[in-house]
Design a protein around this motif. Structure first.
Motif, PDB file in Angstrom:
ATOM      1  N   LEU A 198       9.262 -32.137  39.904  1.00 13.34           N
ATOM      2  CA  LEU A 198      10.277 -31.122  40.150  1.00 13.34           C
ATOM      3  C   LEU A 198      10.567 -31.052  41.655  1.00 13.34           C
ATOM      4  O   LEU A 198       9.656 -31.206  42.479  1.00 13.34           O
ATOM      5  CB  LEU A 198       9.784 -29.770  39.631  1.00 13.34           C
ATOM      6  N   ILE A 199      11.817 -30.776  42.016  1.00 16.57           N
ATOM      7  CA  ILE A 199      12.192 -30.787  43.429  1.00 16.57           C
ATOM      8  C   ILE A 199      11.427 -29.747  44.238  1.00 16.57           C
ATOM      9  O   ILE A 199      11.046 -30.008  45.386  1.00 16.57           O
ATOM     10  CB  ILE A 199      13.707 -30.600  43.587  1.00 16.57           C
ATOM     11  N   ALA A 200      11.172 -28.565  43.671  1.00 22.96           N
ATOM     12  CA  ALA A 200      10.488 -27.517  44.445  1.00 22.96           C
ATOM     13  C   ALA A 200       9.117 -27.958  44.945  1.00 22.96           C
ATOM     14  O   ALA A 200       8.836 -27.872  46.150  1.00 22.96           O
ATOM     15  CB  ALA A 200      10.390 -26.236  43.623  1.00 22.96           C
ATOM     16  N   PRO A 201       8.207 -28.452  44.094  1.00 25.63           N
ATOM     17  CA  PRO A 201       6.917 -28.926  44.611  1.00 25.63           C
ATOM     18  C   PRO A 201       7.037 -30.196  45.450  1.00 25.63           C
ATOM     19  O   PRO A 201       6.236 -30.412  46.364  1.00 25.63           O
ATOM     20  CB  PRO A 201       6.083 -29.162  43.351  1.00 25.63           C
ATOM     21  N   PHE A 218       4.934 -42.449  51.646  1.00 25.37           N
ATOM     22  CA  PHE A 218       4.175 -41.615  50.707  1.00 25.37           C
ATOM     23  C   PHE A 218       4.875 -41.598  49.348  1.00 25.37           C
ATOM     24  O   PHE A 218       6.091 -41.391  49.278  1.00 25.37           O
ATOM     25  CB  PHE A 218       4.067 -40.173  51.221  1.00 25.37           C
ATOM     26  N   ASN A 219       4.089 -41.802  48.294  1.00 22.47           N
ATOM     27  CA  ASN A 219       4.568 -41.539  46.943  1.00 22.47           C
ATOM     28  C   ASN A 219       4.393 -40.045  46.684  1.00 22.47           C
ATOM     29  O   ASN A 219       3.267 -39.559  46.621  1.00 22.47           O
ATOM     30  CB  ASN A 219       3.752 -42.309  45.901  1.00 22.47           C
ATOM     31  N   VAL A 220       5.487 -39.325  46.544  1.00 23.77           N
ATOM     32  CA  VAL A 220       5.406 -37.900  46.216  1.00 23.77           C
ATOM     33  C   VAL A 220       5.989 -37.757  44.807  1.00 23.77           C
ATOM     34  O   VAL A 220       7.197 -37.614  44.619  1.00 23.77           O
ATOM     35  CB  VAL A 220       6.148 -37.026  47.232  1.00 23.77           C
ATOM     36  N   VAL A 221       5.093 -37.838  43.838  1.00 20.46           N
ATOM     37  CA  VAL A 221       5.495 -37.957  42.436  1.00 20.46           C
ATOM     38  C   VAL A 221       4.585 -37.118  41.556  1.00 20.46           C
ATOM     39  O   VAL A 221       3.611 -36.515  42.021  1.00 20.46           O
ATOM     40  CB  VAL A 221       5.425 -39.435  41.979  1.00 20.46           C
ATOM     41  N   GLY A 222       4.907 -37.102  40.261  1.00 20.87           N
ATOM     42  CA  GLY A 222       4.052 -36.429  39.303  1.00 20.87           C
ATOM     43  C   GLY A 222       2.723 -37.148  39.140  1.00 20.87           C
ATOM     44  O   GLY A 222       2.582 -38.318  39.487  1.00 20.87           O
ATOM     45  N   THR A 272      -2.303 -36.733  46.754  1.00 18.39           N
ATOM     46  CA  THR A 272      -3.235 -35.780  46.155  1.00 18.39           C
ATOM     47  C   THR A 272      -4.469 -35.590  47.024  1.00 18.39           C
ATOM     48  O   THR A 272      -4.927 -34.461  47.243  1.00 18.39           O
ATOM     49  CB  THR A 272      -3.647 -36.246  44.744  1.00 18.39           C
ATOM     50  N   GLU A 273      -4.986 -36.682  47.557  1.00 16.92           N
ATOM     51  CA  GLU A 273      -6.159 -36.589  48.442  1.00 16.92           C
ATOM     52  C   GLU A 273      -5.796 -35.886  49.745  1.00 16.92           C
ATOM     53  O   GLU A 273      -6.543 -35.019  50.221  1.00 16.92           O
ATOM     54  CB  GLU A 273      -6.702 -37.985  48.741  1.00 16.92           C
ATOM     55  N   LEU A 274      -4.645 -36.224  50.300  1.00 13.20           N
ATOM     56  CA  LEU A 274      -4.249 -35.660  51.589  1.00 13.20           C
ATOM     57  C   LEU A 274      -4.015 -34.156  51.495  1.00 13.20           C
ATOM     58  O   LEU A 274      -4.390 -33.397  52.392  1.00 13.20           O
ATOM     59  CB  LEU A 274      -2.980 -36.352  52.084  1.00 13.20           C
ATOM     60  N   LEU A 275      -3.400 -33.717  50.400  1.00 16.59           N
ATOM     61  CA  LEU A 275      -3.065 -32.300  50.237  1.00 16.59           C
ATOM     62  C   LEU A 275      -4.104 -31.536  49.426  1.00 16.59           C
ATOM     63  O   LEU A 275      -3.904 -30.359  49.118  1.00 16.59           O
ATOM     64  CB  LEU A 275      -1.691 -32.157  49.585  1.00 16.59           C
ATOM     65  N   SER A 276      -5.182 -32.212  49.053  1.00 12.46           N
ATOM     66  CA  SER A 276      -6.273 -31.595  48.276  1.00 12.46           C
ATOM     67  C   SER A 276      -5.772 -31.008  46.955  1.00 12.46           C
ATOM     68  O   SER A 276      -6.124 -29.903  46.559  1.00 12.46           O
ATOM     69  CB  SER A 276      -6.977 -30.506  49.104  1.00 12.46           C
ATOM     70  N   GLY A 277      -4.929 -31.763  46.300  1.00 14.60           N
ATOM     71  CA  GLY A 277      -4.396 -31.339  45.006  1.00 14.60           C
ATOM     72  C   GLY A 277      -3.048 -31.972  44.752  1.00 14.60           C
ATOM     73  O   GLY A 277      -2.306 -32.277  45.686  1.00 14.60           O
ATOM     74  N   THR A 278      -2.721 -32.180  43.494  1.00 10.95           N
ATOM     75  CA  THR A 278      -1.446 -32.813  43.169  1.00 10.95           C
ATOM     76  C   THR A 278      -0.288 -31.818  43.247  1.00 10.95           C
ATOM     77  O   THR A 278      -0.412 -30.679  42.783  1.00 10.95           O
ATOM     78  CB  THR A 278      -1.472 -33.436  41.757  1.00 10.95           C
ATOM     79  N   PRO A 279       0.839 -32.234  43.819  1.00  7.40           N
ATOM     80  CA  PRO A 279       2.018 -31.372  43.783  1.00  7.40           C
ATOM     81  C   PRO A 279       2.788 -31.525  42.480  1.00  7.40           C
ATOM     82  O   PRO A 279       3.683 -30.741  42.198  1.00  7.40           O
ATOM     83  CB  PRO A 279       2.852 -31.887  44.961  1.00  7.40           C
ATOM     84  N   GLY A 280       2.412 -32.534  41.679  1.00  6.69           N
ATOM     85  CA  GLY A 280       3.249 -32.915  40.557  1.00  6.69           C
ATOM     86  C   GLY A 280       2.591 -32.839  39.193  1.00  6.69           C
ATOM     87  O   GLY A 280       2.757 -33.756  38.386  1.00  6.69           O
ATOM     88  N   ASP A 281       1.839 -31.767  38.893  1.00  9.29           N
ATOM     89  CA  ASP A 281       1.329 -31.595  37.545  1.00  9.29           C
ATOM     90  C   ASP A 281       2.514 -31.332  36.604  1.00  9.29           C
ATOM     91  O   ASP A 281       3.270 -30.365  36.793  1.00  9.29           O
ATOM     92  CB  ASP A 281       0.358 -30.421  37.495  1.00  9.29           C
ATOM     93  N   ILE A 282       2.686 -32.180  35.595  1.00  9.65           N
ATOM     94  CA  ILE A 282       3.894 -32.112  34.774  1.00  9.65           C
ATOM     95  C   ILE A 282       4.028 -30.776  34.064  1.00  9.65           C
ATOM     96  O   ILE A 282       5.109 -30.168  34.037  1.00  9.65           O
ATOM     97  CB  ILE A 282       3.920 -33.285  33.767  1.00  9.65           C
ATOM     98  N   GLY A 283       2.935 -30.292  33.494  1.00  7.65           N
ATOM     99  CA  GLY A 283       2.991 -29.007  32.811  1.00  7.65           C
ATOM    100  C   GLY A 283       3.368 -27.873  33.740  1.00  7.65           C
ATOM    101  O   GLY A 283       4.229 -27.036  33.416  1.00  7.65           O
ATOM    102  N   GLN A 284       2.772 -27.837  34.920  1.00  8.42           N
ATOM    103  CA  GLN A 284       3.078 -26.793  35.892  1.00  8.42           C
ATOM    104  C   GLN A 284       4.508 -26.921  36.415  1.00  8.42           C
ATOM    105  O   GLN A 284       5.190 -25.915  36.647  1.00  8.42           O
ATOM    106  CB  GLN A 284       2.084 -26.858  37.047  1.00  8.42           C
ATOM    107  N   ASN A 285       4.968 -28.162  36.604  1.00  9.43           N
ATOM    108  CA  ASN A 285       6.335 -28.370  37.086  1.00  9.43           C
ATOM    109  C   ASN A 285       7.369 -27.897  36.069  1.00  9.43           C
ATOM    110  O   ASN A 285       8.370 -27.255  36.423  1.00  9.43           O
ATOM    111  CB  ASN A 285       6.573 -29.848  37.409  1.00  9.43           C
TER     112      ASN A 285
END
Length: 304
Positions: A198-201, A218-222, A272-285
């Protein structure tokens, strides 16, 4: 003083969703090109990407700290049929923006694509050599290469995003939701895979990268490799729509389309490692997309 962020391609789906999402934290300016729009409480300015000199002067006047380069030609068929236009928009104009930013002392984020590989491997990481199969992927990579050669302090984001569309540009998720709400059948590929976000995360993650002075690719993906069909099913379930209207189809038999990789999935391990968590969890998105509609965000963009 709040940081100012300037977007190219400001009338596009990505820039609009991104800018409106972060407007409570940053001073955002939408750079417009051929299409002129008016966005409530959001400054817009005509930008000239054709001339490095003119853009450099504009950057000195606008004084952003960060430029998000969303402008590009993403129509795969059009890129293939008009290589000159694809190269001009995706490579030349990106290089113009990068040189102007370097001269003006403005950080730049280049929005790349996940169409950079041949689809033979799932969950490709940032170190994998590129192997595009069409001119869209080739020119987007050449744009990325040019930007990072002009300044190794810039960021390139490889991604595949969705969000809320305007009256003139719909997202993949928009098309699914609107079709189901019309009680019409939706055919989605069960053999075409990707890692949507999702664009927001996506925006939140990239803004964090910039704040951390990160650079490079950087891959910024789900965080999940998913088929178009399965994505549609999950979307429909959360929005309370009829999943029986969603039917499986095969990408492999679509000989009418310009060649594309059947697996666009990218690895999110680095981000995910750099930000200490994924920005792209599909369910949360998908839940966030649902909440955006509930709170009027979708309606606001849809009126543009």
């Amino acid at each position: 003083m709040r940081e100012k962020v300037l977007f190219t391609g400001g009338s596009g789906l990505l820039a609009l969703n991104w800018a409106l999402h972060i407007a409570d934290r940053y001073d955002v300016v939408l750079g417009l090109h051929e299409r002129r729009i008016s966005v409530p409480a959001t400054p817009t300015v005509p930008l000239n990407l054709e001339s490095e000199e003119v853009l450099y002067t504009q950057l000195l006047e606008i004084r952003p700290q960060l430029l998000i380069h969303c402008a590009g030609l993403a129509n795969v068929e059009l890129c293939q049929s008009d290589p000159g236009l694809a190269h001009h928009v995706n490579v030349t104009l990106s290089a113009n923006a990068a040189r102007a930013c370097m001269r003006a002392g403005v950080r730049m984020v280049y929005i790349a694509t996940d169409h950079l590989f041949d689809g033979s491997k799932p969950l490709v990481n940032e170190e994998e050599p590129v192997s595009p199969v069409n001119l869209y992927g080739e020119t987007k990579y050449l744009g990325e290469k040019a930007v990072l050669e002009i300044s190794n302090y810039f960021i390139s984001v490889r991604t595949n995003f969705y969000g809320w569309g305007t009256g003139y540009r719909r997202s993949f998720s928009d098309i699914i939701l609107q079709t189901l709400r019309n009680n019409e059948r939706v055919n989605l590929f069960e053999d075409f895979f990707y890692t949507p976000i999702l664009i927001a995360p996506l925006a939140d993650a990239v803004m964090r990268l910039a704040a951390m002075d990160q650079k490079g690719v950087f891959n910024v993906v789900g965080n999940e490799r998913i088929s178009k069909y399965e994505f549609g099913i999950r979307l429909a379930k959360r929005f309370g729509l009829n999943t029986n209207l969603i039917h499986k189809s095969l990408f492999s038999v679509r000989t009418d389309l310009v060649k594309r990789p059947a697996d666009l999935s990218l690895s999110s391990a680095k981000i995910t490692e750099l930000l200490s968590g994924t920005p792209g969890d599909i369910g949360q998105n998908i839940e966030q997309l649902f909440q955006q509609e509930q709170h009027g965000f979708a309606r606001m963009i849809g009126k543009l």
